[in-house]
Motif scaffolding. Structure first.
Motif, PDB file in Angstrom:
ATOM      1  N   VAL A 188      -5.329   8.626   5.915  1.00 27.72           N
ATOM      2  CA  VAL A 188      -5.837   8.001   4.501  1.00 27.72           C
ATOM      3  C   VAL A 188      -6.089   6.539   4.886  1.00 27.72           C
ATOM      4  N   LEU A 236     -10.639   4.675  -1.877  1.00 27.87           N
ATOM      5  CA  LEU A 236      -9.253   5.059  -2.317  1.00 27.87           C
ATOM      6  C   LEU A 236      -9.454   6.362  -3.461  1.00 27.87           C
ATOM      7  N   LEU A 286      -0.592   9.645   6.047  1.00 28.18           N
ATOM      8  CA  LEU A 286      -0.841   8.156   6.027  1.00 28.18           C
ATOM      9  C   LEU A 286      -1.907   7.658   6.857  1.00 28.18           C
ATOM     10  N   TYR A 338       2.336   1.932  -3.233  1.00 32.66           N
ATOM     11  CA  TYR A 338       1.537   2.147  -4.210  1.00 32.66           C
ATOM     12  C   TYR A 338       1.140   3.638  -4.266  1.00 32.66           C
ATOM     13  N   TRP A 339       0.791   4.012  -2.930  1.00 31.13           N
ATOM     14  CA  TRP A 339       0.400   5.427  -2.709  1.00 31.13           C
ATOM     15  C   TRP A 339       1.487   6.475  -2.968  1.00 31.13           C
ATOM     16  N   LEU A 385      -0.168   9.718  -4.046  1.00 37.32           N
ATOM     17  CA  LEU A 385      -1.188   9.888  -3.125  1.00 37.32           C
ATOM     18  C   LEU A 385      -0.484  10.875  -1.638  1.00 37.32           C
ATOM     19  N   ARG A 416      -8.326  10.071  -2.671  1.00 39.86           N
ATOM     20  CA  ARG A 416      -7.596  10.555  -3.735  1.00 39.86           C
ATOM     21  C   ARG A 416      -7.966  12.133  -4.135  1.00 39.86           C
ATOM     22  N   GLN A 428       0.713  -1.129  -0.029  1.00 40.73           N
ATOM     23  CA  GLN A 428       0.062  -0.076   0.026  1.00 40.73           C
ATOM     24  C   GLN A 428       0.956   1.102   0.048  1.00 40.73           C
TER      25      GLN A 428
END
Length: 174
Positions: free
Chosen positions: A60, A70, A57, A26-27, A32, A74, A23
């Motif tokens: 989120v 998500l 974080l 990817y973020w 993100l 975003r 995760q």
């Protein structure tokens, strides 16, 4: 320590926030949450996240846990950034599980997914106190039988006023 004076590696960030490394990666790759201390600059380099990055974080993750997609998270963060909010850790977000709102003040809440559409909330406690204050100098009558037309309910109003005055005096006394 000053934010940015130290950095936290991805594994530490994952552990502190409660997310997987996949995760986090990817973020970061999809911008993100980009590490502000040091981004990866090729194979073998480590990203370093600041304390404030970890706070973002965590927000989120909490929004995800609350059921916000998500994609909506975003969009909310992109809306904030497009308005010039650089320090996402310094704002207050609230959610109903579907959309994300920015709480600017106790009176102003903005729907970040509807292009900054303002919404409002009503603080019941505030309305309660306002009505109490208004009623403190208005007449009242007992809830029992209706007062026949032509008779005066003034003694009751005086008693009710005295009762409210007595309550206020007790509250002030502590």
């Amino acid at each position: 320590m000053e934010d940015g004076a130290v950095g936290y590696r991805g594994v530490t960030a994952c552990s502190a926030v409660g997310i997987s490394y996949r995760q986090l990666d990817y973020w970061a790759r999809t911008t993100l949450v980009v590490p502000s201390v040091r981004d990866a600059s090729g194979s073998g380099t480590q990203r370093l996240y600041s304390f404030r990055d970890l706070v973002v974080l965590k927000v989120v993750k909490r929004l995800l846990d609350a059921g916000v997609s998500l994609q909506n998270i975003r969009r909310a963060i992109e809306t904030l950034r497009s308005r010039g909010v650089a320090d996402l850790a310094g704002i207050t977000l609230i959610s109903d599980g579907t959309t994300v709102y920015e709480c600017r003040s106790p009176e102003e809440v903005v729907d970040l997914l509807q292009g900054g559409q303002g919404v409002f909330g009503i603080a019941i406690g505030g309305a309660f106190k306002e009505i109490q204050g208004s009623l403190s100098h208005l007449p009242a009558e007992p809830a029992g039988e209706p007062t026949p037309v032509g008779t005066s309910a003034e003694p009751v109003a005086a008693d009710a006023g005295d009762e409210l005055a007595a309550r206020r005096a007790r509250r002030r006394a502590g």
